[in-house]
Design a protein around this motif. Structure first.
Motif, PDB file in Angstrom:
ATOM      1  N   HIS A 168      16.545 -33.540 -24.668  1.00  0.00           N
ATOM      2  CA  HIS A 168      17.061 -32.919 -25.903  1.00  0.00           C
ATOM      3  C   HIS A 168      18.389 -33.563 -26.285  1.00  0.00           C
ATOM      4  O   HIS A 168      18.973 -34.321 -25.508  1.00  0.00           O
ATOM      5  N   ASP A 170      22.142 -31.910 -28.015  1.00  0.00           N
ATOM      6  CA  ASP A 170      22.717 -30.564 -28.107  1.00  0.00           C
ATOM      7  C   ASP A 170      22.817 -30.051 -29.548  1.00  0.00           C
ATOM      8  O   ASP A 170      23.200 -30.799 -30.443  1.00  0.00           O
ATOM      9  N   HIS A 331      19.352 -36.278 -23.653  1.00  0.00           N
ATOM     10  CA  HIS A 331      19.659 -36.129 -22.228  1.00  0.00           C
ATOM     11  C   HIS A 331      18.802 -35.033 -21.622  1.00  0.00           C
ATOM     12  O   HIS A 331      18.206 -34.216 -22.326  1.00  0.00           O
ATOM     13  N   ARG A 345      31.447 -27.474 -20.485  1.00  0.00           N
ATOM     14  CA  ARG A 345      31.029 -28.410 -21.530  1.00  0.00           C
ATOM     15  C   ARG A 345      31.736 -28.085 -22.841  1.00  0.00           C
ATOM     16  O   ARG A 345      31.752 -26.938 -23.286  1.00  0.00           O
TER      17      ARG A 345
HETATM   18 FE   LIG Z   1      22.430 -30.523 -23.366  1.00  0.00          FE
END
Ligand SMILES: [Fe+2]
Ligand SMILES: O=C(O)CCC(=O)C(=O)O
Length: 370
Positions: A168, A170, A331, A345
Motif C-alpha cells: 500500500h 499511506d 510498502h 510515524r
Molecule cells: Fe503504511
C-alpha cells in the motif's frame, strides 16, 4: 444505445488543468524538477539496490535539522531513491514532526498542507509516543499490540493470508494525501528477528509497462477507498477524527478520493504508478468496465508484488528510521513475529495529486541526465 458492459462512471473530479491551477494558486508549487545541490555528499551513504533505497551509514538527522539546504537535499534524495534509511537515530518525536513538515515545505508543498492527523491511529487509542506519557495526534504510533486488537490475526506469524496483500501507500483515501512519511522503530521485535518492511518503486512499475499500456494508464483515474475505519470505529467504540486532518480538504467520513492513476512527483518530475495495491483494493479504476478495472488492478498489484528487483527490504534495529515518498513508492510490513514491536510515524501532506502529461518516466529522465 445502452453500453453492453457495465462502465464505472468517473466521479466528478476537477480537470488536470483545474487541479494545476488550484495548486499553483494555493501553493506556488514547483513545476520544474528540483536539483540536488550536493550538500549531503560529505556523509557516507550507499544505494541499497540499483532501483530503490539509499542508506546513510552514520548521519544523525538531529545534526542537519536546522540546515535548510541539507533538508531540501534530503527530500530530493528520498524522492529520487524512493526510501532512505538511517541507523540508530536520536531524533525525538517533536523533531521527527519538524523534519516531516520541513521536507515538504522546502520542496514547495502548498502552505495549507501540514502533518496528517490520522482518523484512527491517533491519541484516542491512548498509546503514548514516549515513556513520559505524551499523546500526539500528529504521530501515528505503529503498534503490533494495537494492530492485533483492531485488525485481528493477520498481524500474527501464524496468519494464513498472502503477505503480498500488505502492499500500500499511506492515506491515499484523503483528497490531499501524503508526500513524505517518516517511521522510527522505537521497539524492534522482541522476538529478535522479523518485522522487516519492504518498499517497491512505483516509478519502476510504470517503466515496466509497455508504451501502449503506459499511454492508457496516463489517461485514467482511480478511486481510492478505505472502508474499514468506519467499521473499526463502530466495533471498538473509537471516535474518528472528522475535522481538519492536516489540510482543509481532508474532512468527512467517506475516506474516498479520486486521483490520477499515474502521478507526477513534483520533486523529481517523474511519473509513478499511483492507483494500485491496497489503496484501491476497495476502490476502482474509473471510466473502464468493472471487469477491466479488476484485471488492471490485478496486473498492477502483480507488477509491484512479484518483481523483487524493484523492491528493497529493511531489517530494523531499535531507533532505526526510514523516510519514504508516498507519491512514488508502495510498502508492506512483514507480520512474521509475535512479540511486541512499536514505532512512531509522521505522515506529512503534500499537494493534490496530478498527472503532468509532459513529465517523464524515471528511466527516460535518468537517460537524459547522463
Ligand atoms: Fe503504511
Ligand atoms: O510496520 C511497518 O513496518 C510499516 C507500517 C506501515 O505501513 C507504515 O508505517 O506506514
Amino acid at each position: 444505445m445502452a453500453p453492453s458492459v457495465e462502465v464505472i462512471s468517473p466521479t466528478p473530479v476537477p480537470s488536470i488543468e483545474a487541479k494545476l491551477d488550484q495548486k499553483s494558486a494555493s501553493s506556488g508549487f514547483i513545476r520544474e524538477p528540483l536539483k540536488y545541490s550536493g550538500s549531503l555528499d560529505e556523509y557516507k551513504s550507499f544505494d541499497v539496490t540499483p532501483v530503490i533505497g539509499r542508506e546513510f551509514s552514520d548521519l544523525q538527522l538531529t545534526d542537519i535539522l536546522n540546515d535548510e539546504a541539507k533538508i531540501r537535499d534530503l527530500a530530493i534524495t528520498v524522492s529520487r531513491r524512493g526510501v532512505v534509511f538511517f541507523r540508530n537515530q536520536s531524533l525525538n518525536s517533536d523533531e521527527q514532526k519538524i523534519l516531516g513538515q520541513k521536507l515538504g515545505e522546502l520542496t514547495g508543498k502548498p502552505a495549507t498542507s501540514k502533518l496528517h492527523r490520522h482518523a484512527v491511529n491517533n491519541s484516542g487509542r491512548n498509546i503514548t509516543v514516549n515513556e513520559h506519557g505524551k499523546l500526539d495526534d500528529e504521530i501515528s504510533v505503529i503498534s503490533s499490540e494495537v494492530n492485533r486488537k483492531l485488525y485481528g490475526n493477520r498481524f500474527f506469524s501464524d496468519a494464513q493470508n498472502l503477505a503480498s496483500e500488505g502492499w500500500h501507500a499511506d492515506i491515499t483515501f484523503e483528497r490531499v494525501p501524503s508526500d513524505y512519511a517518516i517511521l522510527k522503530i522505537t521497539h524492534s521485535p522482541e522476538d529478535q528477528t522479523g518485522g522487516d518492511t519492504l518498499w517497491a518503486s512505483g516509478y519502476e512499475v510504470y517503466d515496466r509497462l509497455s508504451p501502449p499500456i503506459q499511454k492508457l494508464a496516463d489517461t485514467l483515474t482511480a478511486v481510492h477507498h478505505q472502508p474499514s475505519f468506519n467499521k473499526i470505529a463502530q466495533e471498538h467504540g473509537i471516535e474518528l477524527i472528522d475535522g481538519d486532518r492536516g489540510a482543509p480538504e481532508n474532512t468527512g467520513f467517506d475516506f474516498k478520493a479520486s486521483h490520477p492513476l499515474v502521478r507526477t512527483n513534483p520533486v523529481t518530475g517523474w511519473k509513478s504508478l499511483f492507483g494500485a495495491a491496497g489503496q484501491v483494493d476497495n476502490g476502482w479504476i474509473e471510466g473502464v468496465s468493472k471487469y477491466e478495472s479488476e484485471i488492471l488492478k490485478k496486473y498492477f498489484r502483480q507488477l509491484i508484488a512479484e518483481n523483487h528487483d524493484l523492491q528493497v527490504r529493511f531489517k530494523w534495529e531499535t531507533n532505526d528510521l526510514a523516510i519514504w515518498d508516498n507519491r512514488s513508492v508502495f510498502h508492506s510490513a512483514t507480520n512474521d513475529y509475535d512479540g511486541k514491536r512499536q514505532g512512531n510515524r509522521v505522515v506529512s501532506l503534500g499537494e493534490i495529486p496530478y498527472h503532468d502529461p509532459v513529465s517523464k518516466s524515471r528511466r527516460e529522465a535518468l537517460a537524459a541526465e547522463v
